[in-house]
Design an enzyme around this catalytic site. Sequence first.
Site, PDB file in Angstrom:
ATOM      1  N   CYS A   2       0.832  -1.191   0.000  1.00 19.72           N
ATOM      2  CA  CYS A   2       0.000   0.000   0.000  1.00 19.72           C
ATOM      3  C   CYS A   2       0.875   1.252   0.000  1.00 19.72           C
ATOM      4  O   CYS A   2       1.980   1.247   0.541  1.00 19.72           O
ATOM      5  CB  CYS A   2      -0.869   0.028   1.243  1.00 19.72           C
ATOM      6  SG  CYS A   2      -1.884  -1.438   1.419  1.00 19.72           S
ATOM      7  N   ARG A  27       4.842   0.013  -6.733  1.00 18.40           N
ATOM      8  CA  ARG A  27       4.841  -0.917  -5.601  1.00 18.40           C
ATOM      9  C   ARG A  27       3.774  -1.986  -5.752  1.00 18.40           C
ATOM     10  O   ARG A  27       3.764  -2.956  -4.987  1.00 18.40           O
ATOM     11  CB  ARG A  27       4.557  -0.147  -4.302  1.00 18.40           C
ATOM     12  CG  ARG A  27       5.604   0.897  -3.969  1.00 18.40           C
ATOM     13  CD  ARG A  27       5.029   2.032  -3.133  1.00 18.40           C
ATOM     14  NE  ARG A  27       4.532   1.609  -1.852  1.00 18.40           N
ATOM     15  CZ  ARG A  27       5.045   1.965  -0.688  1.00 18.40           C
ATOM     16  NH1 ARG A  27       6.088   2.743  -0.654  1.00 18.40           N
ATOM     17  NH2 ARG A  27       4.520   1.554   0.434  1.00 18.40           N
ATOM     18  N   TRP A  74      -3.016  -2.495  -1.519  1.00 15.09           N
ATOM     19  CA  TRP A  74      -2.691  -3.864  -1.912  1.00 15.09           C
ATOM     20  C   TRP A  74      -3.296  -4.735  -0.821  1.00 15.09           C
ATOM     21  O   TRP A  74      -2.868  -4.708   0.318  1.00 15.09           O
ATOM     22  CB  TRP A  74      -1.173  -4.034  -1.998  1.00 15.09           C
ATOM     23  CG  TRP A  74      -0.793  -5.228  -2.772  1.00 15.09           C
ATOM     24  CD1 TRP A  74      -0.860  -5.386  -4.130  1.00 15.09           C
ATOM     25  CD2 TRP A  74      -0.258  -6.452  -2.256  1.00 15.09           C
ATOM     26  NE1 TRP A  74      -0.416  -6.630  -4.469  1.00 15.09           N
ATOM     27  CE2 TRP A  74      -0.038  -7.305  -3.361  1.00 15.09           C
ATOM     28  CE3 TRP A  74       0.048  -6.912  -0.982  1.00 15.09           C
ATOM     29  CZ2 TRP A  74       0.473  -8.588  -3.214  1.00 15.09           C
ATOM     30  CZ3 TRP A  74       0.558  -8.186  -0.848  1.00 15.09           C
ATOM     31  CH2 TRP A  74       0.763  -9.013  -1.949  1.00 15.09           C
ATOM     32  N   ASN A  98      -1.534   1.967   6.144  1.00 18.62           N
ATOM     33  CA  ASN A  98      -0.729   0.808   5.744  1.00 18.62           C
ATOM     34  C   ASN A  98      -0.445   0.016   7.009  1.00 18.62           C
ATOM     35  O   ASN A  98      -0.183   0.612   8.057  1.00 18.62           O
ATOM     36  CB  ASN A  98       0.625   1.234   5.173  1.00 18.62           C
ATOM     37  CG  ASN A  98       0.494   1.916   3.831  1.00 18.62           C
ATOM     38  OD1 ASN A  98      -0.577   1.938   3.246  1.00 18.62           O
ATOM     39  ND2 ASN A  98       1.596   2.471   3.364  1.00 18.62           N
ATOM     40  N   GLY A  99      -0.434  -1.304   6.912  1.00 22.00           N
ATOM     41  CA  GLY A  99      -0.112  -2.123   8.082  1.00 22.00           C
ATOM     42  C   GLY A  99      -1.269  -3.034   8.423  1.00 22.00           C
ATOM     43  O   GLY A  99      -2.183  -3.238   7.612  1.00 22.00           O
ATOM     44  N   GLU A 481      17.795 -23.617  -3.710  1.00 21.98           N
ATOM     45  CA  GLU A 481      17.353 -22.234  -3.901  1.00 21.98           C
ATOM     46  C   GLU A 481      18.554 -21.328  -4.206  1.00 21.98           C
ATOM     47  O   GLU A 481      18.475 -20.440  -5.065  1.00 21.98           O
ATOM     48  CB  GLU A 481      16.591 -21.758  -2.652  1.00 21.98           C
ATOM     49  CG  GLU A 481      16.142 -20.322  -2.659  1.00 21.98           C
ATOM     50  CD  GLU A 481      15.236 -19.932  -3.832  1.00 21.98           C
ATOM     51  OE1 GLU A 481      14.783 -20.814  -4.575  1.00 21.98           O
ATOM     52  OE2 GLU A 481      15.039 -18.720  -4.011  1.00 21.98           O
ATOM     53  N   LYS A 485      18.987 -19.143  -7.622  1.00 25.74           N
ATOM     54  CA  LYS A 485      19.198 -17.687  -7.626  1.00 25.74           C
ATOM     55  C   LYS A 485      20.395 -17.339  -8.498  1.00 25.74           C
ATOM     56  O   LYS A 485      20.339 -16.406  -9.289  1.00 25.74           O
ATOM     57  CB  LYS A 485      19.446 -17.138  -6.207  1.00 25.74           C
ATOM     58  CG  LYS A 485      18.258 -17.051  -5.289  1.00 25.74           C
ATOM     59  CD  LYS A 485      17.256 -15.973  -5.607  1.00 25.74           C
ATOM     60  CE  LYS A 485      16.214 -16.443  -6.555  1.00 25.74           C
ATOM     61  NZ  LYS A 485      15.073 -17.160  -6.088  1.00 25.74           N
ATOM     62  N   GLU A 488      19.628 -17.824 -12.260  1.00 22.29           N
ATOM     63  CA  GLU A 488      18.650 -16.886 -12.814  1.00 22.29           C
ATOM     64  C   GLU A 488      19.237 -15.525 -13.153  1.00 22.29           C
ATOM     65  O   GLU A 488      18.902 -14.956 -14.169  1.00 22.29           O
ATOM     66  CB  GLU A 488      17.538 -16.625 -11.774  1.00 22.29           C
ATOM     67  CG  GLU A 488      16.555 -17.729 -11.606  1.00 22.29           C
ATOM     68  CD  GLU A 488      15.501 -17.334 -10.574  1.00 22.29           C
ATOM     69  OE1 GLU A 488      15.854 -17.169  -9.404  1.00 22.29           O
ATOM     70  OE2 GLU A 488      14.339 -17.188 -10.961  1.00 22.29           O
ATOM     71  N   HIS A 504      28.233 -39.896  -5.069  1.00 27.07           N
ATOM     72  CA  HIS A 504      27.603 -40.769  -6.064  1.00 27.07           C
ATOM     73  C   HIS A 504      27.652 -40.163  -7.462  1.00 27.07           C
ATOM     74  O   HIS A 504      26.894 -40.578  -8.331  1.00 27.07           O
ATOM     75  CB  HIS A 504      26.155 -41.063  -5.661  1.00 27.07           C
ATOM     76  CG  HIS A 504      26.058 -41.789  -4.353  1.00 27.07           C
ATOM     77  ND1 HIS A 504      26.383 -43.112  -4.214  1.00 27.07           N
ATOM     78  CD2 HIS A 504      25.732 -41.355  -3.113  1.00 27.07           C
ATOM     79  CE1 HIS A 504      26.237 -43.475  -2.951  1.00 27.07           C
ATOM     80  NE2 HIS A 504      25.844 -42.409  -2.251  1.00 27.07           N
ATOM     81  N   LYS A 603       7.956 -12.698 -14.342  1.00 22.66           N
ATOM     82  CA  LYS A 603       7.637 -12.743 -12.914  1.00 22.66           C
ATOM     83  C   LYS A 603       6.489 -13.696 -12.634  1.00 22.66           C
ATOM     84  O   LYS A 603       6.466 -14.381 -11.620  1.00 22.66           O
ATOM     85  CB  LYS A 603       7.284 -11.319 -12.428  1.00 22.66           C
ATOM     86  CG  LYS A 603       7.051 -11.218 -10.931  1.00 22.66           C
ATOM     87  CD  LYS A 603       8.334 -11.410 -10.151  1.00 22.66           C
ATOM     88  CE  LYS A 603       8.120 -11.570  -8.662  1.00 22.66           C
ATOM     89  NZ  LYS A 603       9.265 -12.224  -8.002  1.00 22.66           N
TER      90      LYS A 603
HETATM   91  C1  F6R Z   1      12.549 -17.844  -8.929  1.00 21.43           C
HETATM   92  C2  F6R Z   1      11.166 -17.553  -9.222  1.00 21.43           C
HETATM   93  C3  F6R Z   1      10.352 -18.605  -9.879  1.00 21.43           C
HETATM   94  C4  F6R Z   1       8.998 -18.704  -9.170  1.00 21.43           C
HETATM   95  C5  F6R Z   1       8.084 -19.701  -9.890  1.00 21.43           C
HETATM   96  C6  F6R Z   1       6.776 -19.889  -9.172  1.00 21.43           C
HETATM   97  O1  F6R Z   1      13.223 -16.757  -8.395  1.00 21.43           O
HETATM   98  O2  F6R Z   1      10.696 -16.489  -8.952  1.00 21.43           O
HETATM   99  O3  F6R Z   1      10.998 -19.827  -9.852  1.00 21.43           O
HETATM  100  O4  F6R Z   1       9.214 -19.098  -7.855  1.00 21.43           O
HETATM  101  O5  F6R Z   1       7.838 -19.247 -11.211  1.00 21.43           O
HETATM  102  O6  F6R Z   1       6.073 -18.706  -9.081  1.00 21.43           O
HETATM  103  P1  F6R Z   1       4.878 -18.537  -8.049  1.00 21.43           P
HETATM  104  O7  F6R Z   1       5.450 -18.674  -6.688  1.00 21.43           O
HETATM  105  O8  F6R Z   1       4.337 -17.181  -8.332  1.00 21.43           O
HETATM  106  O9  F6R Z   1       3.892 -19.633  -8.344  1.00 21.43           O
END
Ligand code: F6R
Length: 608
Positions: A2, A27, A74, A98-99, A481, A485, A488, A504, A603
């Site tokens: 928000c 945002r 939001w 907000n909050g 993970e 990262k 990516e 292995h 995204k």
């Molecule tokens: C990695 C990333 C993607 C998402 C994946 C699932 O940094 O952002 O691997 O995690 O596309 O997305 P959601 O969580 O939105 O279903």
Amino acid sequence: MCGIIGYVGSRDCVQIIQSGLSKLAYRGYDSAGIAVCHEGDIDLRRAHGKLENLVARLALEPMRGHTGIGHTRWATHGRPSESNAHPHRYGRFAIVHNGIIENFLELRQELIDRGHTFASETDTEIVVHLLAEYYSPERGFAAAMHDALRRVRGSYAIVAICADFPDEIIAARQQSPLLLALGEGENFAASDIAAVLAHSRQFIFLEDGDIARITPSSIEITDISGKPVTRAPKSIEWDISAAEKQGYPHYMLKEIFEQPQKITDTFRGRILEEEGLVNLDEQIAAMHIEQSKRLQIVACGTSYHAGLLGKYVIESLARIPVDVDVASEFRYRNPIIGPDDCFIAISQSGETADTYACLKIARERGAKILSICNVMDSTIPRASDATFYTRADPEIGVASTKAFTTQLASLLLLAIHCARAKNTITKDRAKSLLASLRSVPTHMESILAHSDQVRAAAQKLLRANSFLYLGRNIHYPIALEGALKLKEISYIHAEAYPSGEMKHGPIALIDDRLPVIVIAPKNSTYEKTLSNLQEVKARGGRLISIVTEGDDMLTRVSEYAFAIPDCDELIQPFFSVLYLQLLAYHIADLLGNDVDQPRNLAKSVTVE
Ligand code: F6R
């Protein structure tokens, strides 16, 4: 997240507020609104959806005023809609917030008993009703705000107007950012600098507990008891792009640094430490997921890694069998799932096509459906029986960071809830776990302070062609993970293995050019991991380790060692993943890559 802007001065404020809201749009938001003091009353316009809808509304029904407030919402409490949009107006007042007001249910009931009727599903509306309840023209607007806020528990950045005080806005802050921008014959309040940067370079950053009475020519700040406090103005020379990132060079880095706050938000109102209990939304509690024969977690990418960690914590604490699948696999393998099972979809966006397709399969076969999601009322929550919202606020960097750690926090809370309901852990163990969870944000802050050290290591590692990440038990999902990262955003190949699996196969890769990142804090598998490390060292591998503070032995044999606090094993992942996020970020940044929008990635993956 928000956004807030408030104005008091001599100019017509509608245009100023509207353009401030457009600067907050980055945002993320789902509705917006503006309220102004006008001719002894308050005028209000709100609209669901994009700001253009609000602008169109204002074109049809214009309004004018010299004192006003605006908001981009939001959703966290109550779905995205016009009636839930801010400002909320009641009696002589309108407010934006907000909050999260934690005790809103009990306050709402109290106010209903006193004859109030509510027009929205939000926690925010409570505050405007409290203002009306405590207001008397003699004592004034600010006194009503003091009285109202004494009743409220939770976090807030609030800005309010009162029709009887048309040259005044009141702003209050508790654990949610709020600043004042100083002008000539006018002043502003805003949740972030971007909203007001066009008008001022002089800012006062309010602190927790501050309540400010703002007129065109004065600012008085007091604490909640009414005692004056002094806050010195600061000059900021950021441009608008720096302001949107709050001074960070990238959204991803901003989001990495936001994690302590976001985890605090995930926990807010959900931890009953004294009772050793987790306070879940009624709908989730009513599902009794602890009675399921089996939990089936399905997710993609980073959310899948959170799911893998969920398996470790739920199985170890609540002793419920958990299967975890990548959504694109689950959907085509004719999975075994039925009415005795609970299907858990984890998705930051709530829109991922593969995860949604799996949810529909689980629904057809009669399973209960819970989702863990960040975006209120997105597709997956709407199709679920209940949703645990992670409250990470919108994530703008494509590489997921705060969404992941808030998913971990959510899964830990669910695990503790199930364990208590099934009596598989004692009240004392639950209390100690909940206390450990509460300490997570503070420890995270101290790890983030080492970002420069991670950058120095990144500088030395960025020419490597490939990285190997190793972790055992709950650190295996973190290794996955970390590798994701790095891939990516740096475009360097990386893979992750369970440490014990190295011999292995992947051990053949090890030579003096391969950085091996080993997550090896002191825990139940520490000794085992040590022998894996010896295997790396013996083959000349470059060892980068994540160790428990004070582990001199491992620090000595590592090219770089990053320390996490000596803490409960189950909360270690919150800390190890921070280093891996920072390492990926710094390598990618030093390589000059587009960190926030890495090549080929989207995204939200709404197609198969
Ligand atoms: C990695 C990333 C993607 C998402 C994946 C699932 O940094 O952002 O691997 O995690 O596309 O997305 P959601 O969580 O939105 O279903």
